[in-house]
Design a protein around this motif. Structure first.
Motif, PDB file in Angstrom:
ATOM      1  N   LEU A 191      19.842  37.385  21.458  1.00  0.00           N
ATOM      2  CA  LEU A 191      19.142  36.535  22.029  1.00  0.00           C
ATOM      3  C   LEU A 191      17.793  36.419  21.694  1.00  0.00           C
ATOM      4  O   LEU A 191      16.971  37.407  22.025  1.00  0.00           O
ATOM      5  N   ASN A 192      17.071  35.370  21.177  1.00  0.00           N
ATOM      6  CA  ASN A 192      15.825  35.182  21.056  1.00  0.00           C
ATOM      7  C   ASN A 192      15.193  34.555  21.986  1.00  0.00           C
ATOM      8  O   ASN A 192      13.918  34.424  22.387  1.00  0.00           O
ATOM      9  N   SER A 193      15.831  33.760  22.910  1.00  0.00           N
ATOM     10  CA  SER A 193      15.418  33.199  24.082  1.00  0.00           C
ATOM     11  C   SER A 193      16.532  33.077  24.990  1.00  0.00           C
ATOM     12  O   SER A 193      18.016  33.075  24.534  1.00  0.00           O
ATOM     13  N   PHE A 194      16.426  32.922  26.339  1.00  0.00           N
ATOM     14  CA  PHE A 194      17.734  33.006  27.163  1.00  0.00           C
ATOM     15  C   PHE A 194      18.605  31.834  27.282  1.00  0.00           C
ATOM     16  O   PHE A 194      19.837  31.994  27.416  1.00  0.00           O
ATOM     17  N   LYS A 195      18.062  30.713  26.832  1.00  0.00           N
ATOM     18  CA  LYS A 195      18.952  29.594  26.840  1.00  0.00           C
ATOM     19  C   LYS A 195      20.143  29.576  25.620  1.00  0.00           C
ATOM     20  O   LYS A 195      21.176  28.930  25.783  1.00  0.00           O
ATOM     21  N   GLU A 196      19.805  30.473  24.774  1.00  0.00           N
ATOM     22  CA  GLU A 196      20.881  30.516  23.632  1.00  0.00           C
ATOM     23  C   GLU A 196      22.118  31.255  24.267  1.00  0.00           C
ATOM     24  O   GLU A 196      23.245  31.158  23.616  1.00  0.00           O
ATOM     25  N   ILE A 197      22.112  31.961  25.468  1.00  0.00           N
ATOM     26  CA  ILE A 197      23.399  32.323  26.135  1.00  0.00           C
ATOM     27  C   ILE A 197      24.414  31.509  26.180  1.00  0.00           C
ATOM     28  O   ILE A 197      25.478  31.484  26.269  1.00  0.00           O
ATOM     29  N   ALA A 198      23.815  30.240  26.386  1.00  0.00           N
ATOM     30  CA  ALA A 198      24.950  29.072  26.737  1.00  0.00           C
ATOM     31  C   ALA A 198      25.542  28.637  25.572  1.00  0.00           C
ATOM     32  O   ALA A 198      26.965  28.426  25.898  1.00  0.00           O
TER      33      ALA A 198
END
Length: 217
Positions: free
Chosen positions: A206-213
């Motif tokens: 992940l480069n940013s947390f929102k990518e986990i979605a």
């Protein structure tokens, strides 16, 4: 299909390094010991509070004889100041809310003392999203010990092929490997991203947390 996500706290959900750094140095100053740098704080976290203090106390000199005293002071001080300046990483709240609405079962497993984990999650208003918030002391083990997985697996009826671990540290990666669950590593957190990349993780970064979605839904 992903039904369960286990999150680390510090460096994954919450940017907490400033509070850790200042509280460690408050303890060191109290005992007239040389302070650590913010870079040291990044390098020393991940294996629990006792190991953090051991590394900090003995960075410059052998002070093993007062480790326990420094640790006791740190624990009391950190309990009062563990979330003074800690904040969620960008996109964390909205993404947790989205995952929650999609009925993803979410857990926090941290090597931080349990009382501080819960206090931080409450202050950041995210505790409501989690089935369980588990810090050091809930189980008689710490990441990467696979027995934590056996505990949470049995307590919440989890399956390996439906569960992922999301963290920013080597203990998170090792925990996932030991538990035979997929690992998603956050490159924006406390641990140097080059260390994480060199783990040759075959799952996801992940480069940013929102990518986990995007990964989970």
């Amino acid at each position: 299909m992903i039904k369960n996500i286990i999150f680390d706290l510090d460096g994954t959900l919450a940017d907490s390094i400033d509070d850790i750094y200042h509280c460690v140095n408050a303890a060191l100053t109290h005992f007239n010991l040389k302070n650590i740098t913010i870079e040291d704080a990044h390098n020393f976290v991940g294996n629990g509070a006792r190991m953090l203090i051991k590394r900090a106390v003995n960075k410059y000199y052998n002070n093993e004889n007062i480790e326990e005293e420094v640790y006791s002071f740190y624990m009391k001080y950190y309990e009062e100041h563990c979330a003074d300046n800690t904040k969620l990483y960008c996109g964390v709240y909205d993404t947790l809310e989205l995952l929650y609405k999609h009925n993803i079962n979410m857990f926090i497993i941290s090597n931080k003392p349990n009382k501080m984990v819960k206090k931080t999650a409450e202050k950041l208003n995210i505790i409501k999203f989690f089935k369980a918030v588990i810090g050091d002391g809930v189980y008689p083990y710490m990441k990467p010990d696979v027995n934590i997985w056996y505990g949470i697996k049995n307590d919440y009826n989890l399956k390996e092929d439906e569960t992922i671990m999301v963290g920013d540290g080597v203990p998170d990666y090792d925990f996932a490997v030991n538990s035979k669950i997929k690992c998603v590593l956050a490159l924006y957190g406390i641990t140097d991203k080059n260390i994480l990349i060199n783990l040759n993780n075959n799952d996801y970064y992940l480069n940013s947390f929102k990518e986990i979605a995007d990964y989970a839904l």
